[in-house]
Design a protein around this motif. Sequence first.
Motif, PDB file in Angstrom:
ATOM      1  N   TRP A  24       7.207   1.880  13.067  1.00 25.48           N
ATOM      2  CA  TRP A  24       6.816   0.511  12.757  1.00 25.48           C
ATOM      3  C   TRP A  24       6.353   0.511  11.305  1.00 25.48           C
ATOM      4  CZ3 TRP A  24       7.998  -3.925  14.725  1.00 25.48           C
ATOM      5  CH2 TRP A  24       7.294  -5.074  14.383  1.00 25.48           C
ATOM      6  N   THR A  25       7.314   0.267  10.397  1.00 22.14           N
ATOM      7  CA  THR A  25       7.077   0.426   8.973  1.00 22.14           C
ATOM      8  C   THR A  25       6.347  -0.776   8.386  1.00 22.14           C
ATOM      9  OG1 THR A  25       9.173  -0.599   8.354  1.00 22.14           O
ATOM     10  CG2 THR A  25       9.190   1.790   8.801  1.00 22.14           C
ATOM     11  N   TRP A  26       5.880  -0.594   7.140  1.00 20.24           N
ATOM     12  CA  TRP A  26       5.243  -1.689   6.421  1.00 20.24           C
ATOM     13  C   TRP A  26       6.191  -2.884   6.318  1.00 20.24           C
ATOM     14  CZ3 TRP A  26       1.030  -3.840   4.252  1.00 20.24           C
ATOM     15  CH2 TRP A  26       1.224  -4.814   3.282  1.00 20.24           C
ATOM     16  N   GLN A  27       7.456  -2.638   6.004  1.00 13.54           N
ATOM     17  CA  GLN A  27       8.401  -3.739   5.841  1.00 13.54           C
ATOM     18  C   GLN A  27       8.644  -4.465   7.156  1.00 13.54           C
ATOM     19  OE1 GLN A  27       9.418  -4.558   2.643  1.00 13.54           O
ATOM     20  NE2 GLN A  27       9.897  -6.452   3.747  1.00 13.54           N
ATOM     21  N   SER A  28       8.723  -3.711   8.262  1.00 16.62           N
ATOM     22  CA  SER A  28       8.877  -4.348   9.581  1.00 16.62           C
ATOM     23  C   SER A  28       7.675  -5.234   9.879  1.00 16.62           C
ATOM     24  CB  SER A  28       9.025  -3.281  10.664  1.00 16.62           C
ATOM     25  OG  SER A  28      10.174  -2.496  10.476  1.00 16.62           O
ATOM     26  N   GLY A  37      -5.877 -16.445  18.938  1.00 11.42           N
ATOM     27  CA  GLY A  37      -4.926 -15.615  18.217  1.00 11.42           C
ATOM     28  C   GLY A  37      -3.487 -15.867  18.630  1.00 11.42           C
ATOM     29  N   VAL A  38      -2.562 -15.714  17.674  1.00 17.77           N
ATOM     30  CA  VAL A  38      -1.123 -15.859  17.910  1.00 17.77           C
ATOM     31  C   VAL A  38      -0.411 -14.665  17.289  1.00 17.77           C
ATOM     32  CG1 VAL A  38       0.937 -17.241  17.430  1.00 17.77           C
ATOM     33  CG2 VAL A  38      -1.223 -18.381  17.951  1.00 17.77           C
ATOM     34  N   GLY A  39       0.570 -14.127  17.996  1.00 19.03           N
ATOM     35  CA  GLY A  39       1.304 -12.974  17.497  1.00 19.03           C
ATOM     36  C   GLY A  39       0.507 -11.701  17.643  1.00 19.03           C
ATOM     37  N   SER A  40       1.151 -10.561  17.360  1.00 19.45           N
ATOM     38  CA  SER A  40       0.471  -9.280  17.513  1.00 19.45           C
ATOM     39  C   SER A  40       0.730  -8.396  16.314  1.00 19.45           C
ATOM     40  CB  SER A  40       0.929  -8.558  18.792  1.00 19.45           C
ATOM     41  OG  SER A  40       2.324  -8.347  18.784  1.00 19.45           O
ATOM     42  N   ALA A  41      -0.354  -8.075  15.587  1.00 21.27           N
ATOM     43  CA  ALA A  41      -0.254  -7.062  14.540  1.00 21.27           C
ATOM     44  C   ALA A  41      -0.086  -5.692  15.173  1.00 21.27           C
ATOM     45  CB  ALA A  41      -1.498  -7.087  13.660  1.00 21.27           C
ATOM     46  N   VAL A  42      -0.781  -5.478  16.273  1.00 27.21           N
ATOM     47  CA  VAL A  42      -0.637  -4.272  17.097  1.00 27.21           C
ATOM     48  C   VAL A  42      -0.633  -4.720  18.553  1.00 27.21           C
ATOM     49  CG1 VAL A  42      -1.458  -1.949  17.560  1.00 27.21           C
ATOM     50  CG2 VAL A  42      -2.017  -3.034  15.385  1.00 27.21           C
ATOM     51  N   PHE A  43       0.284  -4.199  19.316  1.00 29.23           N
ATOM     52  CA  PHE A  43       0.491  -4.609  20.709  1.00 29.23           C
ATOM     53  C   PHE A  43       0.396  -3.373  21.592  1.00 29.23           C
ATOM     54  CE2 PHE A  43       2.549  -7.557  23.759  1.00 29.23           C
ATOM     55  CZ  PHE A  43       3.029  -6.685  24.699  1.00 29.23           C
ATOM     56  N   PHE A  44      -0.514  -3.373  22.534  1.00 30.19           N
ATOM     57  CA  PHE A  44      -0.697  -2.246  23.450  1.00 30.19           C
ATOM     58  C   PHE A  44      -0.439  -2.724  24.870  1.00 30.19           C
ATOM     59  CE2 PHE A  44      -3.745  -1.977  19.977  1.00 30.19           C
ATOM     60  CZ  PHE A  44      -3.479  -0.740  19.431  1.00 30.19           C
ATOM     61  N   ARG A  45       0.453  -2.035  25.565  1.00 31.34           N
ATOM     62  CA  ARG A  45       0.684  -2.336  26.973  1.00 31.34           C
ATOM     63  C   ARG A  45       1.131  -1.072  27.664  1.00 31.34           C
ATOM     64  NH1 ARG A  45       4.903  -6.935  28.374  1.00 31.34           N
ATOM     65  NH2 ARG A  45       6.265  -5.446  27.321  1.00 31.34           N
ATOM     66  N   ILE A  92      -2.177  -7.373   9.341  1.00 32.54           N
ATOM     67  CA  ILE A  92      -0.921  -6.623   9.301  1.00 32.54           C
ATOM     68  C   ILE A  92      -1.226  -5.160   9.559  1.00 32.54           C
ATOM     69  CG2 ILE A  92      -1.083  -6.420   6.777  1.00 32.54           C
ATOM     70  CD1 ILE A  92       1.995  -6.316   6.753  1.00 32.54           C
ATOM     71  N   ALA A  93      -0.449  -4.531  10.451  1.00 36.41           N
ATOM     72  CA  ALA A  93      -0.639  -3.117  10.779  1.00 36.41           C
ATOM     73  C   ALA A  93       0.709  -2.421  10.785  1.00 36.41           C
ATOM     74  CB  ALA A  93      -1.319  -2.966  12.140  1.00 36.41           C
ATOM     75  N   TRP A  94       0.709  -1.163  10.367  1.00 38.44           N
ATOM     76  CA  TRP A  94       1.963  -0.399  10.298  1.00 38.44           C
ATOM     77  C   TRP A  94       1.673   1.085  10.505  1.00 38.44           C
ATOM     78  CZ3 TRP A  94      -1.078  -1.800   6.361  1.00 38.44           C
ATOM     79  CH2 TRP A  94      -1.325  -0.872   5.347  1.00 38.44           C
ATOM     80  N   ASP A  95       2.695   1.809  10.926  1.00 38.94           N
ATOM     81  CA  ASP A  95       2.609   3.256  11.091  1.00 38.94           C
ATOM     82  C   ASP A  95       4.026   3.816  11.081  1.00 38.94           C
ATOM     83  OD1 ASP A  95       2.247   5.896  11.825  1.00 38.94           O
ATOM     84  OD2 ASP A  95       0.646   5.452  13.250  1.00 38.94           O
ATOM     85  N   PRO A 114       0.827  -1.205   0.000  1.00 38.75           N
ATOM     86  CA  PRO A 114       0.000   0.000   0.000  1.00 38.75           C
ATOM     87  C   PRO A 114       0.865   1.260   0.000  1.00 38.75           C
ATOM     88  CG  PRO A 114      -0.717  -1.560   1.685  1.00 38.75           C
ATOM     89  CD  PRO A 114       0.596  -2.046   1.183  1.00 38.75           C
ATOM     90  N   GLU A 115       0.336   2.305  -0.568  1.00 40.13           N
ATOM     91  CA  GLU A 115       1.068   3.565  -0.608  1.00 40.13           C
ATOM     92  C   GLU A 115       0.964   4.329   0.712  1.00 40.13           C
ATOM     93  OE1 GLU A 115      -0.317   5.820  -3.895  1.00 40.13           O
ATOM     94  OE2 GLU A 115       0.430   4.414  -5.421  1.00 40.13           O
ATOM     95  N   SER A 116      -0.043   4.044   1.496  1.00 41.52           N
ATOM     96  CA  SER A 116      -0.256   4.772   2.745  1.00 41.52           C
ATOM     97  C   SER A 116       0.866   4.504   3.738  1.00 41.52           C
ATOM     98  CB  SER A 116      -1.600   4.367   3.368  1.00 41.52           C
ATOM     99  OG  SER A 116      -1.779   4.992   4.613  1.00 41.52           O
ATOM    100  N   THR A 117       1.198   5.500   4.543  1.00 39.75           N
ATOM    101  CA  THR A 117       2.251   5.360   5.555  1.00 39.75           C
ATOM    102  C   THR A 117       1.748   4.709   6.832  1.00 39.75           C
ATOM    103  OG1 THR A 117       1.796   7.588   6.407  1.00 39.75           O
ATOM    104  CG2 THR A 117       3.478   7.375   4.679  1.00 39.75           C
ATOM    105  N   SER A 118       0.445   4.450   6.927  1.00 42.31           N
ATOM    106  CA  SER A 118      -0.109   3.768   8.100  1.00 42.31           C
ATOM    107  C   SER A 118      -1.372   3.035   7.688  1.00 42.31           C
ATOM    108  CB  SER A 118      -0.423   4.765   9.223  1.00 42.31           C
ATOM    109  OG  SER A 118      -1.432   5.677   8.816  1.00 42.31           O
ATOM    110  N   GLY A 119      -1.687   1.986   8.419  1.00 39.86           N
ATOM    111  CA  GLY A 119      -2.911   1.270   8.096  1.00 39.86           C
ATOM    112  C   GLY A 119      -2.980  -0.084   8.771  1.00 39.86           C
TER     113      GLY A 119
END
Length: 460
Positions: A242-246, A156-164, A234-237, A80-85
């Motif tokens: 936390w980039t798309w590639q990461s 669920g396994v793993g975290s697309a977004v992790f809040f703590r 998949i989530a990125w910002d 995606p072209e967006s820098t977050s999503g």
Amino acid sequence: MAAAIRSTGQIPLPSIRNTCSSTRHCWPSMSMNGCYGGSTATDKSAVGVCETRTLASVSESEHAVPQLKLAVAALEAQPPESTSGIIRLQVPIRQRRDALEWLQAQHQASSSPCCFFSSRTLNQTSTILPLVTSKGVVRLLKDDDDVNQALVSIAGVGSAVFFRGFDSFALHDWQSIRRFLSEDCPFIRAYGAMRFEGRTIIAPEWKGFGSFFFIVPQVEFNELQESSMLALTIAWDNNLLWTWQSAINELKDTLGQISPCLGRLRKLDTKSVVLNFQHFPSKGSWDISVKRALEIINGTEEELVKVVLARCSKYITDTTTDPLVLLASLKVESQNCFQFYLQPPDSPAFIGNTPEQLFHRKCLHVTSEALAGTRARGITKKEDLQIGMYAGPVGWFGGRESEFAVGIRSALVVNGVGMLVYAGAGIVEGTNPSSEWEELDLKESQFTKLLQYEDTVACF
């Protein structure tokens, strides 16, 4: 001690859709999967993409993983072209499979956060879900369809977004989570829990949970009434480093650990022996607390009619207890209960079989039940303030719908040590302290009845 609370409400509901492509409004800065960026509340940086993409259905769960890997490869080729999503890829499965069985099959990935949540009843979730017919045709299912494809449970396994966080859960924390949720993507949800009292010191065994802990799973299995679904998120910002590639690299790592096969639920080994156990408070301290509570309830100037006291019991066994196997053994007790399992990376597992709903929200329709705030007491006031997720809210946030239970009748399973089991009892006028102590034993028995006791087992 806490007074009983009662709150209900009913407001009409609009309908919602399952598949979406929408933009999100911005919220203040946050940490994302442990990364912090330079954005501030005045930057107005938004999550630019929020989508759910439904792929072709498959007949067996084993066929869903290869299809998702192909979809991830296509995403990586055309990012995606967006820098977050946030993007969810989901594959409907034309048979119902058990979400807990799926999670047990993934348990070797212990370094990844994991979660499980099962609602108490099926008729509360009227989200529009994809209905998979016998011919493999996918169509959207609405509330008025003959077959109600309610969501039974998720794993669920793993975290697309992790809040703590380590402070009390506040509005800005909710806003950080909310920016990744969409009214039109009902299956993108944040699962987790928060402490009963977030302002006090966190006990060592609860450090991994912080004051609150929520994840949007990277890989998620949805058990529906007549089918199933396997999904990736998949989530990125970029603003939060936390980039798309990461995000895509970590998703591929997690996906590589996912087992496509499901097995039968393993049963708890009845040969596990209790070496010793200890109650907090002790029976003597419990009797004193109950008598004090009755004095307050019977006081002429008090309007308090009920107090809920709780007990924490520490059990040491000769073998390690698998929290998922223990949770599976509770399924026979769960007809009218919420089941949950939360495990941050390299941390103990918090599991429970609670009958109490804190609230259920769908759009502007909010319902709640009578509940009592409860938690175990410590030996000292300092220890009393350190005890944590027990009796706190456990559940999930969604774009249009959220549901939380009260984390009672629960246990913290510590690898190689044993488990801490929590239970509470309501104290009202005429309560007998010994009878309520026996009730605590009965509530804890759902966790301990499959264990054996040595003849010389010590109770401290």
